[in-house]
Design a protein around this motif. Structure first.
Motif, PDB file in Angstrom:
ATOM      1  N   VAL A  93       0.869  -1.170   0.000  1.00 17.13           N
ATOM      2  CA  VAL A  93       0.000   0.000   0.000  1.00 17.13           C
ATOM      3  C   VAL A  93       0.909   1.223   0.000  1.00 17.13           C
ATOM      4  O   VAL A  93       1.792   1.336   0.844  1.00 17.13           O
ATOM      5  CB  VAL A  93      -0.945   0.023   1.213  1.00 17.13           C
ATOM      6  N   TYR A  94       0.682   2.111  -0.939  1.00 13.87           N
ATOM      7  CA  TYR A  94       1.510   3.310  -1.084  1.00 13.87           C
ATOM      8  C   TYR A  94       0.767   4.512  -0.510  1.00 13.87           C
ATOM      9  O   TYR A  94      -0.399   4.773  -0.866  1.00 13.87           O
ATOM     10  CB  TYR A  94       1.853   3.542  -2.552  1.00 13.87           C
ATOM     11  N   TYR A  95       1.457   5.240   0.362  1.00 17.55           N
ATOM     12  CA  TYR A  95       0.882   6.389   1.041  1.00 17.55           C
ATOM     13  C   TYR A  95       1.604   7.666   0.633  1.00 17.55           C
ATOM     14  O   TYR A  95       2.841   7.727   0.659  1.00 17.55           O
ATOM     15  CB  TYR A  95       0.989   6.239   2.556  1.00 17.55           C
ATOM     16  N   CYS A  96       0.838   8.652   0.288  1.00 16.74           N
ATOM     17  CA  CYS A  96       1.365   9.988   0.032  1.00 16.74           C
ATOM     18  C   CYS A  96       1.435  10.757   1.346  1.00 16.74           C
ATOM     19  O   CYS A  96       0.572  10.573   2.220  1.00 16.74           O
ATOM     20  CB  CYS A  96       0.437  10.694  -0.949  1.00 16.74           C
ATOM     21  N   TYR A  97       2.472  11.589   1.497  1.00 19.62           N
ATOM     22  CA  TYR A  97       2.542  12.432   2.681  1.00 19.62           C
ATOM     23  C   TYR A  97       3.006  13.831   2.302  1.00 19.62           C
ATOM     24  O   TYR A  97       3.648  14.032   1.276  1.00 19.62           O
ATOM     25  CB  TYR A  97       3.472  11.826   3.743  1.00 19.62           C
ATOM     26  N   GLY A  98       2.671  14.778   3.169  1.00 17.16           N
ATOM     27  CA  GLY A  98       3.113  16.151   2.981  1.00 17.16           C
ATOM     28  C   GLY A  98       3.464  16.764   4.323  1.00 17.16           C
ATOM     29  O   GLY A  98       2.749  16.558   5.304  1.00 17.16           O
ATOM     30  N   MET A  99       4.564  17.500   4.353  1.00 18.59           N
ATOM     31  CA  MET A  99       5.017  18.137   5.590  1.00 18.59           C
ATOM     32  C   MET A  99       4.745  19.628   5.510  1.00 18.59           C
ATOM     33  O   MET A  99       5.187  20.303   4.570  1.00 18.59           O
ATOM     34  CB  MET A  99       6.503  17.870   5.810  1.00 18.59           C
ATOM     35  N   ARG A 100       4.014  20.118   6.502  1.00 19.48           N
ATOM     36  CA  ARG A 100       3.718  21.542   6.609  1.00 19.48           C
ATOM     37  C   ARG A 100       4.120  21.967   8.009  1.00 19.48           C
ATOM     38  O   ARG A 100       3.471  21.617   8.980  1.00 19.48           O
ATOM     39  CB  ARG A 100       2.236  21.818   6.360  1.00 19.48           C
ATOM     40  N   GLY A 101       5.216  22.668   8.113  1.00 21.16           N
ATOM     41  CA  GLY A 101       5.744  23.016   9.424  1.00 21.16           C
ATOM     42  C   GLY A 101       6.149  21.752  10.151  1.00 21.16           C
ATOM     43  O   GLY A 101       6.871  20.916   9.619  1.00 21.16           O
ATOM     44  N   ALA A 102       5.661  21.598  11.382  1.00 21.24           N
ATOM     45  CA  ALA A 102       5.984  20.423  12.187  1.00 21.24           C
ATOM     46  C   ALA A 102       4.973  19.298  12.011  1.00 21.24           C
ATOM     47  O   ALA A 102       5.079  18.268  12.673  1.00 21.24           O
ATOM     48  CB  ALA A 102       6.059  20.817  13.661  1.00 21.24           C
ATOM     49  N   THR A 103       4.017  19.477  11.119  1.00 18.46           N
ATOM     50  CA  THR A 103       2.945  18.505  10.954  1.00 18.46           C
ATOM     51  C   THR A 103       3.110  17.731   9.652  1.00 18.46           C
ATOM     52  O   THR A 103       3.421  18.315   8.615  1.00 18.46           O
ATOM     53  CB  THR A 103       1.585  19.213  10.950  1.00 18.46           C
ATOM     54  N   THR A 104       2.904  16.420   9.756  1.00 15.66           N
ATOM     55  CA  THR A 104       2.903  15.568   8.579  1.00 15.66           C
ATOM     56  C   THR A 104       1.492  15.070   8.320  1.00 15.66           C
ATOM     57  O   THR A 104       0.845  14.551   9.236  1.00 15.66           O
ATOM     58  CB  THR A 104       3.842  14.365   8.765  1.00 15.66           C
ATOM     59  N   TYR A 105       1.050  15.242   7.104  1.00 17.23           N
ATOM     60  CA  TYR A 105      -0.281  14.797   6.694  1.00 17.23           C
ATOM     61  C   TYR A 105      -0.134  13.572   5.805  1.00 17.23           C
ATOM     62  O   TYR A 105       0.808  13.477   5.012  1.00 17.23           O
ATOM     63  CB  TYR A 105      -1.016  15.908   5.944  1.00 17.23           C
TER      64      TYR A 105
END
Length: 116
Positions: A93-105
């Motif tokens: 299963v492939y997951y996309c992530y994005g880092m905005r400041g100290a938070t990872t989505y």
């Protein structure tokens, strides 16, 4: 609420190709880094690739170097993962992530199965 939505997974034969897409609900330039992880049952999530906000720095796991390419289109709020020469061990299963400041989505994941 920030959302990342992946698509493009599926079943492919060994040696084949797939392109994964991750679309963000907000402006993608707000994410300093975006990328992909993958996970198989019983194993920890594994880093695959990442790209910085401007797209001029990319990083890859050794297992995918030369076969996978990550890119981003800030105008379309989209990150791509082009996967070529796929192997059965790429099944996950492939997951996309994005880092905005100290938070990872994280996205919800998309299944990639490489099998004959």
């Amino acid at each position: 609420q920030v959302q990342l939505v992946e698509s493009g997974g599926g079943l492919v034969q060994p040696g084949g190709s797939l392109r994964l897409t991750c679309v963000t609900s907000g402006p993608i330039f707000s994410f300093s880094v975006m990328g992909w992880y993958r996970q198989t049952p019983g194993k920890e999530r594994e880093f695959v690739a990442s790209i910085n906000w401007s797209g001029d720095r990319t990083y890859y796991a050794d297992s995918v170097k030369g076969r996978f390419t990550i890119s981003r289109d800030n105008a379309e709020n989209t990150v791509y993962l082009q996967m070529n020469s796929l192997k059965p061990e790429d099944t996950a299963v492939y997951y996309c992530y994005g880092m905005r400041g100290a938070t990872t989505y994280w996205g919800q994941g998309t299944q990639v199965t490489v099998s004959s």
